[in-house]
Design an enzyme around this catalytic site. Structure first.
Site, PDB file in Angstrom:
ATOM      1  N   GLU B  30       8.112 134.343 -61.950  1.00 46.86           N
ATOM      2  CA  GLU B  30       7.463 133.045 -61.719  1.00 46.86           C
ATOM      3  C   GLU B  30       5.985 133.281 -61.431  1.00 46.86           C
ATOM      4  O   GLU B  30       5.638 134.086 -60.586  1.00 46.86           O
ATOM      5  CB  GLU B  30       8.140 132.338 -60.538  1.00 46.86           C
ATOM      6  CG  GLU B  30       7.417 131.111 -60.005  1.00 46.86           C
ATOM      7  CD  GLU B  30       7.156 130.044 -61.048  1.00 46.86           C
ATOM      8  OE1 GLU B  30       8.113 129.594 -61.689  1.00 46.86           O
ATOM      9  OE2 GLU B  30       5.970 129.673 -61.229  1.00 46.86           O
ATOM     10  N   THR B  40       9.642 120.675 -61.541  1.00 42.39           N
ATOM     11  CA  THR B  40      10.711 120.443 -60.577  1.00 42.39           C
ATOM     12  C   THR B  40      10.217 119.865 -59.248  1.00 42.39           C
ATOM     13  O   THR B  40      10.965 119.266 -58.491  1.00 42.39           O
ATOM     14  CB  THR B  40      11.465 121.783 -60.360  1.00 42.39           C
ATOM     15  OG1 THR B  40      11.991 122.172 -61.630  1.00 42.39           O
ATOM     16  CG2 THR B  40      12.569 121.691 -59.351  1.00 42.39           C
ATOM     17  N   ALA B  45      13.862 112.587 -58.884  1.00 45.46           N
ATOM     18  CA  ALA B  45      14.919 113.188 -58.060  1.00 45.46           C
ATOM     19  C   ALA B  45      16.278 112.531 -58.234  1.00 45.46           C
ATOM     20  O   ALA B  45      17.124 112.574 -57.355  1.00 45.46           O
ATOM     21  CB  ALA B  45      14.510 113.195 -56.585  1.00 45.46           C
ATOM     22  N   ILE B  46      16.484 111.932 -59.394  1.00 50.37           N
ATOM     23  CA  ILE B  46      17.763 111.241 -59.623  1.00 50.37           C
ATOM     24  C   ILE B  46      18.718 112.134 -60.396  1.00 50.37           C
ATOM     25  O   ILE B  46      18.317 112.787 -61.359  1.00 50.37           O
ATOM     26  CB  ILE B  46      17.538 109.953 -60.452  1.00 50.37           C
ATOM     27  CG1 ILE B  46      16.566 109.025 -59.726  1.00 50.37           C
ATOM     28  CG2 ILE B  46      18.857 109.244 -60.719  1.00 50.37           C
ATOM     29  CD1 ILE B  46      16.032 107.927 -60.617  1.00 50.37           C
ATOM     30  N   HIS B  48      21.111 111.507 -62.803  1.00 53.94           N
ATOM     31  CA  HIS B  48      21.418 110.336 -63.621  1.00 53.94           C
ATOM     32  C   HIS B  48      22.897 110.257 -63.980  1.00 53.94           C
ATOM     33  O   HIS B  48      23.574 111.282 -64.094  1.00 53.94           O
ATOM     34  CB  HIS B  48      20.602 110.383 -64.917  1.00 53.94           C
ATOM     35  CG  HIS B  48      19.157 110.065 -64.716  1.00 53.94           C
ATOM     36  ND1 HIS B  48      18.707 108.788 -64.467  1.00 53.94           N
ATOM     37  CD2 HIS B  48      18.060 110.862 -64.708  1.00 53.94           C
ATOM     38  CE1 HIS B  48      17.382 108.812 -64.328  1.00 53.94           C
ATOM     39  NE2 HIS B  48      16.959 110.056 -64.461  1.00 53.94           N
ATOM     40  N   VAL B 171       3.916 135.942 -67.058  1.00 50.05           N
ATOM     41  CA  VAL B 171       4.256 136.590 -68.325  1.00 50.05           C
ATOM     42  C   VAL B 171       3.123 136.337 -69.310  1.00 50.05           C
ATOM     43  O   VAL B 171       2.700 135.194 -69.506  1.00 50.05           O
ATOM     44  CB  VAL B 171       5.583 136.027 -68.881  1.00 50.05           C
ATOM     45  CG1 VAL B 171       5.862 136.584 -70.268  1.00 50.05           C
ATOM     46  CG2 VAL B 171       6.721 136.351 -67.919  1.00 50.05           C
ATOM     47  N   ILE B 336      12.567 120.696 -71.418  1.00 54.86           N
ATOM     48  CA  ILE B 336      13.505 120.141 -70.435  1.00 54.86           C
ATOM     49  C   ILE B 336      12.849 118.973 -69.693  1.00 54.86           C
ATOM     50  O   ILE B 336      12.363 119.095 -68.588  1.00 54.86           O
ATOM     51  CB  ILE B 336      14.013 121.226 -69.462  1.00 54.86           C
ATOM     52  CG1 ILE B 336      14.547 122.436 -70.235  1.00 54.86           C
ATOM     53  CG2 ILE B 336      15.108 120.673 -68.553  1.00 54.86           C
ATOM     54  CD1 ILE B 336      15.699 122.137 -71.185  1.00 54.86           C
ATOM     55  N   CYS B 403       6.668 119.306 -36.042  1.00 62.40           N
ATOM     56  CA  CYS B 403       6.393 118.089 -36.826  1.00 62.40           C
ATOM     57  C   CYS B 403       7.119 116.926 -36.164  1.00 62.40           C
ATOM     58  O   CYS B 403       8.342 116.894 -36.126  1.00 62.40           O
ATOM     59  CB  CYS B 403       6.873 118.287 -38.260  1.00 62.40           C
ATOM     60  SG  CYS B 403       7.027 116.768 -39.199  1.00 62.40           S
ATOM     61  N   CYS B 405       6.880 113.682 -36.993  1.00 61.96           N
ATOM     62  CA  CYS B 405       7.308 112.604 -37.895  1.00 61.96           C
ATOM     63  C   CYS B 405       8.704 112.876 -38.450  1.00 61.96           C
ATOM     64  O   CYS B 405       9.507 111.976 -38.591  1.00 61.96           O
ATOM     65  CB  CYS B 405       6.329 112.443 -39.049  1.00 61.96           C
ATOM     66  SG  CYS B 405       4.650 112.070 -38.530  1.00 61.96           S
TER      67      CYS B 405
HETATM   68  C1  FAD Z   1       7.911 112.002 -63.872  1.00 58.87           C
HETATM   69  C2  FAD Z   1       9.213 112.721 -64.060  1.00 58.87           C
HETATM   70  C3  FAD Z   1      10.412 112.141 -63.645  1.00 58.87           C
HETATM   71  C4  FAD Z   1      11.604 112.801 -63.816  1.00 58.87           C
HETATM   72  N1  FAD Z   1      12.740 112.243 -63.293  1.00 58.87           N
HETATM   73  C5  FAD Z   1      13.909 112.913 -63.428  1.00 58.87           C
HETATM   74  C6  FAD Z   1      15.087 112.412 -62.837  1.00 58.87           C
HETATM   75  O1  FAD Z   1      15.050 111.421 -62.089  1.00 58.87           O
HETATM   76  N2  FAD Z   1      16.259 113.029 -63.070  1.00 58.87           N
HETATM   77  C7  FAD Z   1      16.322 114.147 -63.841  1.00 58.87           C
HETATM   78  O2  FAD Z   1      17.409 114.650 -64.057  1.00 58.87           O
HETATM   79  N3  FAD Z   1      15.207 114.693 -64.380  1.00 58.87           N
HETATM   80  C8  FAD Z   1      14.008 114.104 -64.175  1.00 58.87           C
HETATM   81  N4  FAD Z   1      12.869 114.658 -64.687  1.00 58.87           N
HETATM   82  C9  FAD Z   1      12.976 115.892 -65.424  1.00 58.87           C
HETATM   83  C10 FAD Z   1      13.054 117.133 -64.542  1.00 58.87           C
HETATM   84  O3  FAD Z   1      12.117 117.050 -63.485  1.00 58.87           O
HETATM   85  C11 FAD Z   1      12.755 118.341 -65.364  1.00 58.87           C
HETATM   86  O4  FAD Z   1      13.594 118.315 -66.496  1.00 58.87           O
HETATM   87  C12 FAD Z   1      12.988 119.651 -64.657  1.00 58.87           C
HETATM   88  O5  FAD Z   1      12.352 119.665 -63.403  1.00 58.87           O
HETATM   89  C13 FAD Z   1      12.449 120.785 -65.489  1.00 58.87           C
HETATM   90  O6  FAD Z   1      12.665 121.988 -64.819  1.00 58.87           O
HETATM   91  P1  FAD Z   1      12.281 123.353 -65.487  1.00 58.87           P
HETATM   92  O7  FAD Z   1      12.838 124.402 -64.628  1.00 58.87           O
HETATM   93  O8  FAD Z   1      12.703 123.353 -66.901  1.00 58.87           O
HETATM   94  O9  FAD Z   1      10.696 123.383 -65.495  1.00 58.87           O
HETATM   95  P2  FAD Z   1       9.684 123.727 -64.306  1.00 58.87           P
HETATM   96  O10 FAD Z   1      10.142 123.178 -63.032  1.00 58.87           O
HETATM   97  O11 FAD Z   1       8.340 123.351 -64.770  1.00 58.87           O
HETATM   98  O12 FAD Z   1       9.784 125.295 -64.191  1.00 58.87           O
HETATM   99  C14 FAD Z   1       9.116 126.141 -65.077  1.00 58.87           C
HETATM  100  C15 FAD Z   1       8.485 127.260 -64.301  1.00 58.87           C
HETATM  101  O13 FAD Z   1       7.962 128.212 -65.192  1.00 58.87           O
HETATM  102  C16 FAD Z   1       6.802 128.777 -64.640  1.00 58.87           C
HETATM  103  N5  FAD Z   1       6.019 129.403 -65.695  1.00 58.87           N
HETATM  104  C17 FAD Z   1       5.391 128.784 -66.717  1.00 58.87           C
HETATM  105  N6  FAD Z   1       4.753 129.682 -67.478  1.00 58.87           N
HETATM  106  C18 FAD Z   1       4.981 130.893 -66.940  1.00 58.87           C
HETATM  107  C19 FAD Z   1       4.567 132.220 -67.277  1.00 58.87           C
HETATM  108  N7  FAD Z   1       3.802 132.464 -68.326  1.00 58.87           N
HETATM  109  N8  FAD Z   1       4.968 133.235 -66.478  1.00 58.87           N
HETATM  110  C20 FAD Z   1       5.744 133.022 -65.387  1.00 58.87           C
HETATM  111  N9  FAD Z   1       6.149 131.782 -65.034  1.00 58.87           N
HETATM  112  C21 FAD Z   1       5.785 130.742 -65.812  1.00 58.87           C
HETATM  113  C22 FAD Z   1       6.146 127.573 -64.022  1.00 58.87           C
HETATM  114  O14 FAD Z   1       5.197 127.963 -63.053  1.00 58.87           O
HETATM  115  C23 FAD Z   1       7.307 126.800 -63.464  1.00 58.87           C
HETATM  116  O15 FAD Z   1       7.556 127.089 -62.112  1.00 58.87           O
HETATM  117  C24 FAD Z   1      11.641 114.026 -64.489  1.00 58.87           C
HETATM  118  C25 FAD Z   1      10.452 114.630 -64.875  1.00 58.87           C
HETATM  119  C26 FAD Z   1       9.237 114.004 -64.619  1.00 58.87           C
HETATM  120  C27 FAD Z   1       7.968 114.702 -64.939  1.00 58.87           C
END
Ligand code: FAD
Ligand code: FAD
Lengths: 410, 478
Positions: B30, B40, B45-46, B48, B171, B336, B403, B405
């Site tokens: 990471e 994330t 935070a739902i 679904h 990476v 994702i 804290c 609050c």
């Molecule tokens: C506004 C919004 C609302 C949403 N609402 C919902 C919801 O209500 N319910 C739901 O199910 N989903 C929801 N989602 C979707 C959900 O948040 C995402 O699908 C999910 O968090 C994606 O997770 P991830 O692990 O794929 O990506 P990320 O959390 O982005 O994780 C990817 C990680 O990779 C790391 N990384 C990137 N490049 C590199 C590199 N070169 N080297 C090392 N590390 C690297 C990043 O730093 C990051 O920590 C929503 C998304 C958004 C934006």
């Protein structure tokens, strides 16, 4: 869990709570004061500037000096002070107060209670100003603590938002400590703090004050890199085209204090304008065994007023605990023209009292009227930021619902 | 065999935990100093219900299964998950037709307990809904959680079971020879790797390009939010959606797990260069306020705690890109977008149980001693006071509130640091200290002091979050 019985429990050891504990103990009842921080004194601890105590001690003291006088007075009483002790909740039916400290969870069974929990600062985040979420944005109180207690500086170039007394005092403080204070922005057309402070804190130190200006955006990643400020119109809306970018790594906000009443607001009658409990001249809330004093009742300008309230609350809470029957409420006050913050809300008519009022608007001069009858003229400029205090010892103008107004004089 | 996962978001962390059940060396890399700070960190935070994704899509395939996995997962990993249900609210007959369509879509996705309710029933459960609502689609399965906490918990548990975590490591290249993954290059070194799982969120396209896997582009779509004070607790009891439009689920009003109210998000496409642009905008905040107020008129911005925004990792296929690629050993978990949070437990399992044996012909052996349980940091809202009293007697730090609050004690903060918090945000996301209405006014400096003390560094070295987020400049006088 330990249980303990106490006559009067005081929550919060700021100026109000210290004064209340002194007075209560002096009436010969078992009094415990609880303070959630390591030290009592509340905001006085960090206010190393002078301007405290003119009314009650007839001398100009710093916050810590004022605090030490209270400690001295307190040490002569039987009141017990417990610090690092936070009240978590109050059970209104059983009169039990739950407290957390390093000793564990303690439940106090009280006869009467004094709430003097003070106010908290509104944070910039609470205003919902758009932009980046970065390090380097602080409230004035936090920076005051950082500089005066932790002996640390928050950054190099700073903009202050809000020209209340705290903002003005911190502008001067940070300049003296070597920071580049870019300026103070104030959204209103007039400074929020005392004119004395505008002169002594800004003008004497060549710090610019931008009235009718606000911060419209925060920039940066990680640490703050700059802010956009803009001029505002009569409705306080930013005027397009007046934006300018200021390169600062620190933003200090002084955008208001909010009374802290989380412990009682669900069962005590509250006043949405004061943001504190409805109170009478005995500092008694709508629950007869709960008294309140200080910045949690309404935000006060002067510690002296807070101190006086604490003394009143301490006295009547002690008398209540002793089983004395306290007088009932006879006269109620209703906000009329131009009345903002106002306390007390009602009085017994048995004792002389002080009434505090904040005008809603800036007035060139004004008269205060009760039920249409003029009580007093203020022959100078009145601002919302300065509390009017009225000494009342005659009650003939009052009725069951007494209308209070503050009218501008031509 | 060495497996490297890129990205510690919900996707990477749940895949890591799934893999930690097997006899194999697993690394998670990471680039941020902590886990869960990518997409994330900021979303609705739902969890679904799974009815609304178009049938036949990969999203639909995983979201209703993922939803059902959350009960067990939240028990094992001890994080907050509340199945509070959701309503999609209709204001006219056209919208009611759309509710029927959604219900049918749900049936096709295997979500069979949806129900269209009239305004009377809606009002008994949600008395603060706009007067003009006429009907709603009720989905009892919808839930809420704290997404970063899921990632934190999964990684804590995976590490107990052998995962090797690399933080602040980025990476920068993937070496492929003869169509097979060989090595992984980071800013800190080079590692021999057999299998690389690309769960890099917004940057998954860049990672795929490094490996020379088929091309897709990820572009950011911003969603802004306003978080409101716990004082408004009870304003809504379930997740309230408007009837969706073609482009988005619309602006929602929902409770957070700790009792606040969240409104948002809007949807604004940003250029590809702006994958780090998390600023909120005046237009965006005005829009979500207007829309939220239409749903629930009692929304009151004077209770604002803060605003924030998240970026959806969108791609032109509008679907998850999950699976093996033409490069042997390189697996994509890309694009994702929503409902990624919901789907993640399901696709994490799918990768290990299906892709590994079927596409890679890799059959992993289950560990005998895998421990599925992780315990949360003690927290007053989950302990009764008797129990808390005992805890304080064991460790008086649990008796010192820091804290005010959110009622967080020094004991919790020290424990968070023991578990990996290195920054103020690290403490905040693990304990909720400084997350409340005063936004760190009372506790910010104390958290800095505790971090400095526990980590043996100076207060000047303590960071808010990223490398350049210093907080204190230096001494006033020496
Ligand atoms: C506004 C919004 C609302 C949403 N609402 C919902 C919801 O209500 N319910 C739901 O199910 N989903 C929801 N989602 C979707 C959900 O948040 C995402 O699908 C999910 O968090 C994606 O997770 P991830 O692990 O794929 O990506 P990320 O959390 O982005 O994780 C990817 C990680 O990779 C790391 N990384 C990137 N490049 C590199 C590199 N070169 N080297 C090392 N590390 C690297 C990043 O730093 C990051 O920590 C929503 C998304 C958004 C934006
Ligand atoms: C920066 C600044 C500058 C000022 N300058 C001046 C000046 O020049 N002259 C002047 O006269 N006045 C000045 N004032 C005003 C004056 O200092 C305050 O009005 C007064 O000190 C407030 O006292 P208080 O007891 O009401 O509140 P506080 O001092 O806030 O005390 C409240 C106490 O309650 C404790 N507490 C809260 N909740 C709990 C709980 N649940 N359990 C246990 N304890 C709790 C808090 O920790 C705190 O110690 C200034 C105020 C500020 C903030």
């Amino acid at each position: 869990m330990r249980k303990e019985k106490v006559d009067v429990l005081v929550i919060g050891g700021g100026a109000a709570g210290l004064a209340a504990a002194i007075e209560s103990a002096n009436h010969g009842v078992k009094t415990i004061l609880l303070e959630r921080e390591r030290k009592t004194g509340g905001v006085l601890n960090q206010c190393i500037h002078n301007g405290f105590g003119l009314h009650v001690f007839k001398q100009e003291l710093t916050g810590p000096e004022f605090m030490e006088l209270l400690w001295e007075e307190l040490s002569k009483t039987s009141a017990i002070v417990k610090s690092d002790s936070t009240v978590l909740k109050i059970a209104p039916e059983s009169k039990e107060v739950t407290v957390l400290s390093r000793e564990g969870v303690v439940i106090y069974q009280v006869k009467s209670l004094i709430v003097s929990t003070g106010a908290r600062e509104r944070s910039l985040n609470n205003l919902g100003i758009p932009g980046a979420r970065v390090a380097g944005v602080f409230t004035a109180g936090v920076v005051q603590k950082m500089v005066n207690i932790y002996n640390r500086l928050p950054g190099h170039n700073v903009l202050i938002v809000g020209s209340g007394d705290i903002g003005l005092i911190m502008a001067r403080r940070l300049k003296i400590e070597g920071m580049n204070v870019v300026g103070v922005v104030e959204i209103m057309p007039e400074p929020g703090g005392l004119i004395r402070n505008v002169v002594q804190c800004l003008e004497d130190f060549d710090i610019p004050l931008w009235l009718s200006h606000t911060v419209t955006e925060i920039h940066g990643t990680g640490r703050l890199e700059g802010v956009t400020v803009a001029k505002v119109d009569g409705e306080l809306k930013p005027i397009l085209g007046t934006e300018k970018f200021l390169k600062v790594d620190t933003l200090v906000t002084s955008v208001g204090l909010i009374p802290q009443n989380g412990l009682i607001e669900n069962f005590v009658e509250m006043d949405p304008i004061n943001r504190g409990p409805v109170i009478d001249d005995l500092m008694r809330t709508s629950v007869e065994w709960i008294f309140a004093a200080g910045n949690n009742v309404a935000v006060h300008d002067l510690v002296d007023f807070v101190y006086e309230e604490g003394k009143i609350a301490g006295k009547y809470a002690a008398l209540y605990a002793l089983g004395e029957k306290l007088p009932g409420v006879k006269y109620n006050f209703k906000r009329g023209n131009n009345v903002g913050v106002m306390l007390p809300h009602r009085v017994t008519g048995e004792i002389p009292f002080k009434m505090y009022i904040r005008s809603k608007k800036i007035l060139k001069s004004c008269e205060v009227k009760f039920n249409g009858k003029r009580f007093r003229i203020f022959n100078w400029k009145i601002r919302p930021s300065e509390m009017l205090d009225l000494h009342l010892n005659k009650f003939d103008a009052f009725s069951e619902t007494t209308n209070v107004e503050v009218n501008e004089l031509e | 065999m060495k497996i490297y996962i890129i990205g510690a978001g919900i996707s990477g962390s749940l895949i890591a935990r799934e893999l930690s059940k097997y006899e194999v060396e697993v690394h998670l890399i990471e680039k941020n100093p902590d886990v869960g700070w990518g997409v994330t960190k900021a979303n609705s935070a739902i969890i679904h219900g799974g009815y609304d994704d178009p049938p036949g899509t990969v999203r639909a395939q995983f979201s209703s299964i993922g939803n059902k996995m959350y009960d067990q997962l939240s028990k094992e990993l001890d994080f907050d998950f509340k199945r509070i249900g959701s309503y999609v609210v209709a204001f006219n007959e056209n919208e009611v037709l759309y509710l029927k369509e959604l219900k049918e879509r749900g049936r096709k996705n295997g979500v069979t307990n949806l129900e269209i309710v009239d305004v009377k029933e809606l009002k008994t459960k949600e008395p603060n809904i706009n007067e003009n609502a006429i009907a709603a689609l009720w989905c009892p399965d919808a839930g809420i959680t704290e997404p970063w906490e899921v990632a934190i918990a999964a990684i804590e548990n995976a590490r107990k079971n052998g995962l090797i975590l690399h933080l602040s490591e980025k990476v920068v290249d993937i070496v492929v020879e003869k169509g097979k993954v060989k090595r992984l290059v980071t800013n800190k070194g080079e590692y021999k790797a057999d299998i690389v799982i690309n769960a890099a969120g917004l940057f998954a396209d860049e990672i795929a390009r490094m490996a020379g896997a088929e091309g897709f582009k990820i572009y950011p779509r911003k969603g802004e939010y306003i978080l409101l004070d716990k004082k408004l607790n009870g304003l809504v009891n379930s997740v309230i959606f408007p009837t969706p439009t073609k482009t988005s689920k619309g602006v929602l009003v929902l409770p957070t797990v700790d009792g606040g109210i969240l409104i948002g998000p809007n949807a604004v496409d940003l250029p590809v260069e702006e994958k780090s642009n998390l600023s909120t905008t005046k237009e965006g905040l005005t829009e979500i306020y207007g829309r939220a107020k239409h749903l629930v008129p009692g929304i009151d911005l004077s209770y604002t705690i803060k605003t924030f925004s998240g970026l959806r990792p969108e791609n032109n296929r509008k679907d998850f890109i999950i699976g093996a690629t033409k490069i042997w050993g390189f697996i994509n978990v890309a694009g994702i977008r929503s409902p990624g949070l919901t789907a993640a437990p399901a696709f994490a399992k799918y990768i290990v149980e299906k892709i590994f044996p079927e596409n890679l012909k890799v059959n992993l052996v289950k560990k005998k001693e895998f421990n599925p349980y992780r315990k949360r940091i003690p927290n007053m809202s989950y302990f009764n006071l008797e129990k808390w009293d005992k805890l304080v007697k064991k460790d008086p730090k649990y008796g010192k509130l820091v804290c005010f609050c959110n009622n967080v004690t020094e004991g919790e903060i020290v424990e968070a640091i023991k578990r990996g918090a290195r920054t103020v945000d690290g403490v905040k996301f693990r304990t909720r200290a400084s997350f409340g209405r005063c936004q760190g006014g009372f506790c910010g400096l104390k958290i800095i002091e505790i971090l400095a003390r526990e980590l043996g560094i100076s207060v000047e070295e303590v960071k808010q979050n990223y490398r350049n987020s210093w907080i204190i400049d230096g001494k006033v006088r020496i």
